[in-house]
Design a protein around this motif. Structure first.
Motif, PDB file in Angstrom:
ATOM      1  N   GLY A   1      -5.358  -6.927   0.525  1.00  0.00           N
ATOM      2  CA  GLY A   1      -5.066  -5.612   1.097  1.00  0.00           C
ATOM      3  C   GLY A   1      -6.049  -5.251   2.199  1.00  0.00           C
ATOM      4  O   GLY A   1      -6.741  -6.099   2.763  1.00  0.00           O
ATOM      5  N   GLY A   2      -6.105  -3.950   2.509  1.00  0.00           N
ATOM      6  CA  GLY A   2      -7.023  -3.462   3.532  1.00  0.00           C
ATOM      7  C   GLY A   2      -6.572  -3.698   4.953  1.00  0.00           C
ATOM      8  O   GLY A   2      -7.378  -3.575   5.889  1.00  0.00           O
ATOM      9  N   GLU A   3      -5.280  -4.021   5.145  1.00  0.00           N
ATOM     10  CA  GLU A   3      -4.800  -4.216   6.518  1.00  0.00           C
ATOM     11  C   GLU A   3      -4.990  -2.924   7.319  1.00  0.00           C
ATOM     12  O   GLU A   3      -4.758  -1.827   6.822  1.00  0.00           O
ATOM     13  CB  GLU A   3      -3.326  -4.620   6.538  1.00  0.00           C
ATOM     14  N   ASN A   4      -5.385  -3.083   8.592  1.00  0.00           N
ATOM     15  CA  ASN A   4      -5.562  -1.923   9.457  1.00  0.00           C
ATOM     16  C   ASN A   4      -4.233  -1.489  10.057  1.00  0.00           C
ATOM     17  O   ASN A   4      -3.376  -2.316  10.393  1.00  0.00           O
ATOM     18  CB  ASN A   4      -6.557  -2.230  10.570  1.00  0.00           C
ATOM     19  N   LEU A   5      -4.078  -0.201  10.211  1.00  0.00           N
ATOM     20  CA  LEU A   5      -2.859   0.412  10.743  1.00  0.00           C
ATOM     21  C   LEU A   5      -3.196   1.161  12.024  1.00  0.00           C
ATOM     22  O   LEU A   5      -4.156   1.933  12.074  1.00  0.00           O
ATOM     23  CB  LEU A   5      -2.280   1.386   9.712  1.00  0.00           C
ATOM     24  N   LEU A   6      -2.407   0.938  13.076  1.00  0.00           N
ATOM     25  CA  LEU A   6      -2.566   1.654  14.341  1.00  0.00           C
ATOM     26  C   LEU A   6      -1.231   2.277  14.746  1.00  0.00           C
ATOM     27  O   LEU A   6      -0.174   1.663  14.572  1.00  0.00           O
ATOM     28  CB  LEU A   6      -3.045   0.726  15.456  1.00  0.00           C
ATOM     29  N   VAL A   7      -1.287   3.490  15.288  1.00  0.00           N
ATOM     30  CA  VAL A   7      -0.103   4.189  15.807  1.00  0.00           C
ATOM     31  C   VAL A   7      -0.488   4.824  17.139  1.00  0.00           C
ATOM     32  O   VAL A   7      -1.541   5.477  17.246  1.00  0.00           O
ATOM     33  CB  VAL A   7       0.395   5.278  14.835  1.00  0.00           C
ATOM     34  N   ASP A   8       0.348   4.641  18.148  1.00  0.00           N
ATOM     35  CA  ASP A   8       0.100   5.230  19.458  1.00  0.00           C
ATOM     36  C   ASP A   8       0.480   6.709  19.432  1.00  0.00           C
ATOM     37  O   ASP A   8       1.663   7.067  19.478  1.00  0.00           O
ATOM     38  CB  ASP A   8       0.904   4.490  20.531  1.00  0.00           C
ATOM     39  N   GLY A   9      -0.513   7.588  19.381  1.00  0.00           N
ATOM     40  CA  GLY A   9      -0.257   9.021  19.330  1.00  0.00           C
ATOM     41  C   GLY A   9       0.423   9.547  20.576  1.00  0.00           C
ATOM     42  O   GLY A   9       1.262  10.455  20.509  1.00  0.00           O
TER      43      GLY A   9
ATOM     44  N   VAL B   1     -11.006   1.243  19.264  1.00  0.00           N
ATOM     45  CA  VAL B   1      -9.840   2.132  19.266  1.00  0.00           C
ATOM     46  C   VAL B   1     -10.160   3.399  20.043  1.00  0.00           C
ATOM     47  O   VAL B   1     -11.202   4.030  19.828  1.00  0.00           O
ATOM     48  CB  VAL B   1      -9.430   2.504  17.819  1.00  0.00           C
ATOM     49  N   ASP B   2      -9.268   3.758  20.969  1.00  0.00           N
ATOM     50  CA  ASP B   2      -9.382   5.030  21.686  1.00  0.00           C
ATOM     51  C   ASP B   2      -9.030   6.149  20.709  1.00  0.00           C
ATOM     52  O   ASP B   2      -7.856   6.400  20.436  1.00  0.00           O
ATOM     53  CB  ASP B   2      -8.445   5.041  22.884  1.00  0.00           C
ATOM     54  N   ASN B   3     -10.037   6.828  20.223  1.00  0.00           N
ATOM     55  CA  ASN B   3      -9.853   7.846  19.196  1.00  0.00           C
ATOM     56  C   ASN B   3      -9.191   9.111  19.729  1.00  0.00           C
ATOM     57  O   ASN B   3      -8.779   9.971  18.948  1.00  0.00           O
ATOM     58  CB  ASN B   3     -11.213   8.183  18.561  1.00  0.00           C
ATOM     59  N   TRP B   4      -9.080   9.245  21.036  1.00  0.00           N
ATOM     60  CA  TRP B   4      -8.376  10.384  21.626  1.00  0.00           C
ATOM     61  C   TRP B   4      -6.873  10.103  21.758  1.00  0.00           C
ATOM     62  O   TRP B   4      -6.133  10.959  22.200  1.00  0.00           O
ATOM     63  CB  TRP B   4      -8.950  10.715  23.005  1.00  0.00           C
ATOM     64  N   ARG B   5      -6.476   8.907  21.407  1.00  0.00           N
ATOM     65  CA  ARG B   5      -5.075   8.526  21.595  1.00  0.00           C
ATOM     66  C   ARG B   5      -4.468   7.852  20.369  1.00  0.00           C
ATOM     67  O   ARG B   5      -3.429   8.294  19.856  1.00  0.00           O
ATOM     68  CB  ARG B   5      -4.957   7.583  22.800  1.00  0.00           C
ATOM     69  N   VAL B   6      -5.078   6.761  19.908  1.00  0.00           N
ATOM     70  CA  VAL B   6      -4.488   5.929  18.855  1.00  0.00           C
ATOM     71  C   VAL B   6      -4.980   6.367  17.485  1.00  0.00           C
ATOM     72  O   VAL B   6      -6.185   6.541  17.268  1.00  0.00           O
ATOM     73  CB  VAL B   6      -4.800   4.448  19.097  1.00  0.00           C
ATOM     74  N   LEU B   7      -4.041   6.551  16.563  1.00  0.00           N
ATOM     75  CA  LEU B   7      -4.376   6.885  15.185  1.00  0.00           C
ATOM     76  C   LEU B   7      -4.617   5.594  14.414  1.00  0.00           C
ATOM     77  O   LEU B   7      -3.994   4.561  14.702  1.00  0.00           O
ATOM     78  CB  LEU B   7      -3.242   7.666  14.527  1.00  0.00           C
ATOM     79  N   HIS B   8      -5.492   5.652  13.429  1.00  0.00           N
ATOM     80  CA  HIS B   8      -5.764   4.478  12.620  1.00  0.00           C
ATOM     81  C   HIS B   8      -5.649   4.829  11.136  1.00  0.00           C
ATOM     82  O   HIS B   8      -5.749   5.995  10.748  1.00  0.00           O
ATOM     83  CB  HIS B   8      -7.160   3.910  12.904  1.00  0.00           C
ATOM     84  N   GLY B   9      -5.418   3.832  10.321  1.00  0.00           N
ATOM     85  CA  GLY B   9      -5.359   3.984   8.875  1.00  0.00           C
ATOM     86  C   GLY B   9      -5.552   2.616   8.252  1.00  0.00           C
ATOM     87  O   GLY B   9      -5.919   1.651   8.936  1.00  0.00           O
TER      88      GLY B   9
END
Length: 429
Positions: free
Chosen positions: A276-284, A388-396
């Protein structure tokens, strides 16, 4: 030059001016010579260029002088209208501007906002303005076209908005650690990936917290927070934050509770012996653009209605007032995305009408953010450092088991933008 030659030159100049007037409906005159042609009935100028062969009208140096502004043509665009007060205020001579420190040397309040130049001259790629106090201001035409009001409102390289399918096809390559550390072209590649896609990856980094920080400082100084300058943590719950557990975490932006959120978040898995522990990215930015297309009223509501975000714990009570969607004041494009359902505080200050509208808009936005179609999931391994651009991309992340050690830090947004300008040569705001 004898009188006959002077007469011929003057006749040629008058003929040129008359032709220009017939074509453009304007009369122009020149003050760049030992003689002067003027038309006092029209307050407009076309300056003529003096060369070794005499005077000639130059089309790309046309400028028109109006009562309170200078007009310059721009290729395939509406002519630039530059107020005289701006031209005086932005003088770059040694009396007005320190070229070494890039700072002004005088206060703008001394300028007469209604003052017009006594004369305006154009030659080669320059415009020279003389003011009533005899001060002389000289500009390169190319500089004016790039920097005057209304001339340049867009980033020179557009961001690429993505969903899961698109980014899988355009996934930016990992940049080798040694290349990134030792040459600016590789640094530029990572910077451009962050700018275009909202993230970039450096591979083959030694898996230590110290090397992670050293790598990050290639972009700019690390921004300390109450989590420290950097961190190397497991699920030890040393802080009152879900990140310090092994639980799954949904997509979010960090630092929404700070007055200015960090610009870059750095992730580096140093060790993991479980699953587990896969990283998740979403373009906000992509989620916001979809919302704007489907529900423009919801987009407007989230850009307008302020909310509170908070971090309370470990002796801290940090609160900020934010908008989930923030637009650039110049370009009017989305500039920052601050989505964190975990750190959102009480909604206690909105009107009755805005309260229900906010929840409707938030629900619609959350549906886009949590749609599997918009996700990118990746399994980071030791040596791969994710910026990761924290002003744009969400992470989880997914939940995990086993021993998992993550190192990381934050970098200021100012540092990212500075490097994009100086290393990548971008024109960004």
């Amino acid at each position: 030059m004898n009188n006959i030659c002077r007469t011929r030159v003057l006749s040629a100049l008058i003929s040129t001016l008359q032709t220009t007037k017939n074509k453009l409906g304007k009369v122009y005159f020149s003050s760049r010579s030992t003689f002067k042609l003027t038309n006092t009935n029209l307050n407009q100028i076309h300056v003529l260029r003096q060369s070794s062969t005499g005077f000639s009208a130059v089309k790309d140096q046309l400028c028109a002088q109006h009562e309170d502004y200078l007009e310059l043509p721009v290729e395939s665009a509406v002519p630039l209208k530059i107020p005289y007060v701006w031209l005086r205020d932005h003088c770059r001579c040694s009396e007005c501007y320190n070229q070494k420190t890039n700072q002004r040397l005088f206060d703008s309040f001394v300028i007469d906002v209604d003052e017009a130049p006594v004369s305006v001259e154009s030659y080669d790629d320059k415009i020279k303005l003389t003011w009533k106090d005899t001060h002389v201001t000289t500009y390169n035409l190319s500089w004016l076209k790039q920097n005057s009001p209304g001339s340049n409102l867009q980033d020179s390289v557009k961001k690429v908005l993505w969903n899961g399918e698109k980014i899988q096809k355009e996934m930016p390559d990992d940049v080798p650690y040694k290349d990134f550390m030792n040459n600016d072209e590789s640094l530029k590649e990572v910077l451009m990936n962050i700018h275009k896609y909202g993230f970039g990856i450096v591979g083959e980094c030694p898996p230590t917290e110290e090397k992670t920080v050293e790598l990050s400082e290639r972009i700019g100084h690390v921004r300390p927070t109450f989590f420290g300058k950097s961190w190397g943590f497991t699920d030890n719950e040393v802080f009152d934050d879900t990140a310090y557990t092994s639980d799954a975490i949904g997509p979010h932006n960090d630092n929404t509770y700070l007055l200015e959120a960090s610009g870059i978040q750095v992730f580096h898995i140093l060790h993991h012996d479980g699953e587990g522990g896969e990283n998740l990215l979403v373009d906000g930015f992509n989620a916001a653009s979809i919302l704007k297309l489907k529900h423009p009223d919801y987009y407007e509501a989230l850009a307008r209605i302020p909310i509170r975000a908070e971090y309370i714990g470990d002796g801290h009570e940090v609160i900020s007032i934010i908008n989930l969607i923030q637009e650039n004041k110049i370009t009017k494009e989305i500039d920052a995305f601050r989505y964190n359902p975990f750190d959102r505080a009480l909604l206690s200050h909105t009107s009755f009408e805005d309260t229900k509208l906010f929840y409707k808009a938030l629900k619609a936005l959350s549906a886009e953010i949590n749609s599997p179609l918009n996700e990118l999931r990746m399994k980071l391994t030791p040596g791969r450092v994710l910026f990761v651009d924290n002003w744009r991309v969400l992470h989880g992340r997914n939940s995990f088991n086993g021993s998992r050690v993550l190192a990381g830090c934050y970098l200021p947004k100012d540092q990212l933008n500075s490097r994009l300008r100086t290393i990548a040569g971008l024109n960004i705001y």
